[in-house]
Motif scaffolding. Structure first.
Motif, PDB file in Angstrom:
ATOM      1  N   LEU B  40       6.632   4.236  -0.325  1.00 51.57           N
ATOM      2  CA  LEU B  40       5.515   3.286  -0.308  1.00 51.57           C
ATOM      3  C   LEU B  40       5.871   2.034  -1.108  1.00 51.57           C
ATOM      4  N   GLY B  41       6.380   2.263  -2.316  1.00 51.77           N
ATOM      5  CA  GLY B  41       6.758   1.130  -3.166  1.00 51.77           C
ATOM      6  C   GLY B  41       8.020   0.457  -2.652  1.00 51.77           C
ATOM      7  N   LEU B  42       8.951   1.285  -2.173  1.00 48.47           N
ATOM      8  CA  LEU B  42      10.238   0.742  -1.736  1.00 48.47           C
ATOM      9  C   LEU B  42      10.090  -0.201  -0.550  1.00 48.47           C
ATOM     10  N   SER B  43       9.233   0.176   0.403  1.00 50.39           N
ATOM     11  CA  SER B  43       9.050  -0.690   1.573  1.00 50.39           C
ATOM     12  C   SER B  43       8.452  -2.031   1.149  1.00 50.39           C
ATOM     13  N   ASN B  44       7.524  -1.977   0.195  1.00 49.31           N
ATOM     14  CA  ASN B  44       6.954  -3.233  -0.313  1.00 49.31           C
ATOM     15  C   ASN B  44       8.005  -4.052  -1.054  1.00 49.31           C
ATOM     16  N   LEU B  45       8.824  -3.355  -1.844  1.00 51.36           N
ATOM     17  CA  LEU B  45       9.860  -4.066  -2.599  1.00 51.36           C
ATOM     18  C   LEU B  45      10.850  -4.752  -1.664  1.00 51.36           C
ATOM     19  N   GLU B 112     -12.867   9.573   2.162  1.00 49.65           N
ATOM     20  CA  GLU B 112     -11.553  10.189   2.320  1.00 49.65           C
ATOM     21  C   GLU B 112     -10.524   9.116   2.684  1.00 49.65           C
ATOM     22  N   GLU B 113     -10.909   8.225   3.598  1.00 48.09           N
ATOM     23  CA  GLU B 113      -9.995   7.158   3.999  1.00 48.09           C
ATOM     24  C   GLU B 113      -9.752   6.212   2.827  1.00 48.09           C
ATOM     25  N   TRP B 114     -10.806   5.921   2.060  1.00 53.81           N
ATOM     26  CA  TRP B 114     -10.669   5.052   0.888  1.00 53.81           C
ATOM     27  C   TRP B 114      -9.697   5.675  -0.132  1.00 53.81           C
ATOM     28  N   SER B 115      -9.851   6.968  -0.389  1.00 56.74           N
ATOM     29  CA  SER B 115      -8.960   7.647  -1.336  1.00 56.74           C
ATOM     30  C   SER B 115      -7.510   7.538  -0.879  1.00 56.74           C
ATOM     31  N   PHE B 116      -7.323   7.708   0.425  1.00 58.35           N
ATOM     32  CA  PHE B 116      -5.978   7.617   0.991  1.00 58.35           C
ATOM     33  C   PHE B 116      -5.397   6.218   0.753  1.00 58.35           C
ATOM     34  N   GLN B 117      -6.228   5.204   0.997  1.00 58.05           N
ATOM     35  CA  GLN B 117      -5.764   3.825   0.802  1.00 58.05           C
ATOM     36  C   GLN B 117      -5.507   3.539  -0.679  1.00 58.05           C
ATOM     37  N   VAL B 118      -6.384   4.053  -1.553  1.00 62.83           N
ATOM     38  CA  VAL B 118      -6.224   3.835  -2.998  1.00 62.83           C
ATOM     39  C   VAL B 118      -4.928   4.481  -3.486  1.00 62.83           C
ATOM     40  N   GLN B 119      -4.675   5.704  -3.031  1.00 62.16           N
ATOM     41  CA  GLN B 119      -3.466   6.405  -3.464  1.00 62.16           C
ATOM     42  C   GLN B 119      -2.215   5.656  -2.996  1.00 62.16           C
ATOM     43  N   SER B 120      -2.256   5.163  -1.757  1.00 65.07           N
ATOM     44  CA  SER B 120      -1.113   4.400  -1.238  1.00 65.07           C
ATOM     45  C   SER B 120      -0.919   3.129  -2.060  1.00 65.07           C
ATOM     46  N   PHE B 121      -2.043   2.448  -2.342  1.00 63.58           N
ATOM     47  CA  PHE B 121      -1.972   1.184  -3.083  1.00 63.58           C
ATOM     48  C   PHE B 121      -1.428   1.410  -4.494  1.00 63.58           C
ATOM     49  N   LEU B 122      -1.957   2.395  -5.195  1.00 62.68           N
ATOM     50  CA  LEU B 122      -1.543   2.606  -6.582  1.00 62.68           C
ATOM     51  C   LEU B 122      -0.053   2.974  -6.666  1.00 62.68           C
ATOM     52  N   GLN B 123       0.404   3.764  -5.699  1.00 61.90           N
ATOM     53  CA  GLN B 123       1.815   4.142  -5.725  1.00 61.90           C
ATOM     54  C   GLN B 123       2.724   2.954  -5.431  1.00 61.90           C
ATOM     55  N   SER B 124       2.356   2.167  -4.412  1.00 61.26           N
ATOM     56  CA  SER B 124       3.220   1.030  -4.074  1.00 61.26           C
ATOM     57  C   SER B 124       3.123  -0.055  -5.138  1.00 61.26           C
ATOM     58  N   CYS B 125       1.904  -0.301  -5.633  1.00 67.38           N
ATOM     59  CA  CYS B 125       1.702  -1.343  -6.642  1.00 67.38           C
ATOM     60  C   CYS B 125       2.439  -0.971  -7.937  1.00 67.38           C
ATOM     61  N   GLY B 126       2.399   0.304  -8.286  1.00 67.06           N
ATOM     62  CA  GLY B 126       3.044   0.757  -9.520  1.00 67.06           C
ATOM     63  C   GLY B 126       4.531   0.435  -9.518  1.00 67.06           C
ATOM     64  N   LEU B 127       5.200   0.762  -8.416  1.00 65.97           N
ATOM     65  CA  LEU B 127       6.649   0.538  -8.355  1.00 65.97           C
ATOM     66  C   LEU B 127       6.968  -0.961  -8.322  1.00 65.97           C
ATOM     67  N   VAL B 128       6.180  -1.698  -7.542  1.00 67.74           N
ATOM     68  CA  VAL B 128       6.438  -3.141  -7.437  1.00 67.74           C
ATOM     69  C   VAL B 128       6.237  -3.803  -8.801  1.00 67.74           C
ATOM     70  N   LEU B 129       5.176  -3.437  -9.512  1.00 65.56           N
ATOM     71  CA  LEU B 129       4.921  -4.035 -10.828  1.00 65.56           C
ATOM     72  C   LEU B 129       6.021  -3.668 -11.817  1.00 65.56           C
ATOM     73  N   LEU B 130       6.501  -2.444 -11.697  1.00 63.25           N
ATOM     74  CA  LEU B 130       7.580  -2.002 -12.590  1.00 63.25           C
ATOM     75  C   LEU B 130       8.798  -2.905 -12.419  1.00 63.25           C
ATOM     76  N   VAL B 131       9.153  -3.183 -11.173  1.00 70.00           N
ATOM     77  CA  VAL B 131      10.320  -4.035 -10.908  1.00 70.00           C
ATOM     78  C   VAL B 131      10.022  -5.481 -11.314  1.00 70.00           C
ATOM     79  N   LEU B 132       8.795  -5.942 -11.029  1.00 70.66           N
ATOM     80  CA  LEU B 132       8.455  -7.331 -11.373  1.00 70.66           C
ATOM     81  C   LEU B 132       8.418  -7.563 -12.876  1.00 70.66           C
ATOM     82  N   THR B 133       8.270  -6.475 -13.631  1.00 73.85           N
ATOM     83  CA  THR B 133       8.256  -6.602 -15.092  1.00 73.85           C
ATOM     84  C   THR B 133       9.597  -7.158 -15.614  1.00 73.85           C
TER      85      THR B 133
END
Lengths: 255, 261
Positions: B40-45, B112-133
């Motif tokens: 999830l994060g890698l594709s965004n990166l 349920e759909e919102w939770s799915f989207q939130v989980q996807s967002f938090l995982q991808s955002c987490g990795l992207v922010l880590l690299v952007l740091t």
């Protein structure tokens, strides 16, 4: 109108109507007679388009502990009535009051997607019913044993045969007990070998329910579980009385 | 209002069920991959890296480090909002069987759909922010301070806007075709790949774009920090109003849903 049980009303319907707007192109082009045979309701044109009257002025009271048989030919309104009392459908007009939750046993699919495993489907179902996972291990053991899925329970449902899916769904839905059960006969139980065991479990499950509303075409099934009959025809209750009289009325007037 | 309160009570009492089914979906999505949800994060990166190089060159960006952070946060948040919005029109239709045969409240499927989207967002955002740091070391601190309310705004926004679209989508099938087109146009018109000032006289269009406004509030808080809270608080009030309004509409439409899907 007939009532039995302990005379505490749990479901009260007074002049309940259910009108369904039909917006599909198919419905607009189908001939009235075809829709009539499918829905059992009357079709009419309104300012907003085509409308099917699925329930027409239904009035009845169901008391706690009663065993109600819904009798009628296909499309007479039995399943619509089950859906209405269990809260899937909402009355267009009239008064409907339910004093306890009604559990509908009409569904033929899992709440989770087919890409998830049987364990995940069971866990989702359990969480929805109980809100936590206390006792889930025992519950799952019972489900696996009864459905005879073995290790297949860990595989995605999309890989199951029709019989395996039906067995799992049957096991999930017949676990636990409910104050009021709305059961449709069309609810399947899998392959023939499984059928006998399913019948026994279903009997225990129905016996455990406080109040039963059972829609079926089988006189013997209705006689086994029910005391009172509601005969439906074209969305109306045309007879309400003891089961034997209801069945006689149905066979004389509606067949 | 009492029915909306009952709906919220049901949403709370069934929280473990909808969160679980969404988590199971998230896990299943990458079940047979080596990297799992890391994808999830890698594709965004990968998108951020390629777009930053290409558009950084096209726009002749002087401060490349800042541009990468600007584009990276913008893209990952936009993708989350767009993903939630895009899946919305078909949500009730894909749960048609259960809507017709069980008395599970329809809000369950939206949560349920919102939770799915939130989980996807938090995982991808987490990795992207880590690299952007590596490009802007102050990002984590800003996220934990000024970024909290804007983050909540993003999470609330991706609940109620898709819910409204679900309800509209059940009535109007055209929405399913329209939404991807509208999203593409909004993406091109939103200052994500470029700065807002590049829009010149058209910059007002960005302020009228709610998806951009929510995304930019989060991006601004992360990049610039500071304690400007008026705008995020106003957005929060707007989001809370949006949630109540969408649940109210859901309640009103609930009786029609089994016949529309």
């Amino acid at each position: 109108m007939m009532t039995t049980g302990d005379t505490t009303p749990i479901l009260e319907l007074h002049d309940v109507w259910l009108r369904i707007s039909v917006n599909t192109r198919e419905a607009r082009t189908l001939k009235k007679a075809i829709i009539h045979s499918v829905t059992g309701g009357a079709l009419r044109q309104t300012a907003h388009g085509t409308e099917i009257v699925a329930l027409r002025g239904v009035t009845c009271t169901i008391n706690h502990g009663e065993r109600i048989a819904l009798i009628g030919h296909n499309g007479a309104g039995k399943t619509t009535f089950l859906r209405l009392v269990s809260g899937i459908y909402h009355a267009t007009s009239g008064r409907f009051k339910a004093s306890c939750p009604v559990f509908p046993m009409i569904q033929k699919s899992f709440i989770t997607g087919a890409e998830l495993s049987g364990v995940q489907a069971a866990k989702g179902h359990y969480l929805l019913m109980y809100g936590n996972l206390r006792g889930f291990k025992q519950y799952l053991k019972d489900i696996v044993e009864f459905s005879e899925l073995g290790d297949f329970i860990h595989l995605p449902i999309k890989g199951y045969s029709e019989g395996m899916s039906a067995r799992l769904l049957f096991a999930l839905l017949t676990s636990g007990s409910h104050d009021c059960l709305a059961l449709d006969e069309g609810f399947g139980a899998g392959d023939a070998r499984f059928f006998e065991r399913a019948q026994n479990r279903l009997e225990q499950f129905i016996q455990a329910a406080g109040t039963l509303i059972l829609a079926s075409h089988s006189d013997s099934l209705l006689k086994q579980f029910c005391k009172r009959g509601l005969v439906f025809n074209q969305g109306q209750i045309v007879f309400d009385g003891p089961l034997e009289e209801s069945l006689s009325y149905y066979h004389e007037h509606c067949c | 209002m009492s029915t909306a309160a009952n709906t919220l009570r049901y949403a709370w009492s069934s929280r473990r069920a909808w969160w679980f089914t969404a988590t199971a979906r998230t896990r299943d999505r990458f079940a047979r991959t080596t990297l799992g949800s890391f994808w999830l994060g890698l594709s965004n990166l990968l998108s951020v890296a390629v777009l930053a190089v290409v558009y950084g060159t096209v726009f002749k960006v002087e401060d490349f480090r800042s541009y990468v952070v600007y584009l990276g946060i913008g893209l990952v948040v936009w993708n989350a909002i767009a993903g939630a919005v895009q899946s919305a029109p078909n949500l009730f239709r894909s749960n048609a069987n259960n809507l017709k045969n069980t008395n599970i409240h329809p809000i369950f499927y939206s949560l349920e759909e919102w939770s799915f989207q939130v989980q996807s967002f938090l995982q991808s955002c987490g990795l992207v922010l880590l690299v952007l740091t590596f490009f802007q070391p102050g990002l984590p601190l800003n996220l934990l301070t000024t970024g909290v309310i804007p983050l909540v705004n993003v999470l609330l926004f991706i609940y109620w806007v898709p819910l409204l679209l679900c309800l509209l989508g059940a009535h109007f099938e055209d929405l399913f075709q329209l939404v991807p087109i509208a999203l593409q146009l909004m993406f091109l018109l939103s200052p994500i790949l470029y700065e807002k000032k590049a829009l010149g006289e058209l910059s007002w269009t960005a302020d009228l774009n709610p998806l951009y406004v929510v995304m930019n509030s989060f991006r601004h808080a992360l990049i610039h920090g500071g304690f400007e809270v008026t705008h995020p608080i106003l957005l929060l009030i707007g989001n809370l109003f949006g949630i109540l309004a969408s649940i109210h509409i859901l309640e009103k439409q609930r009786k029609n849903l089994p016949f529309l899907v």
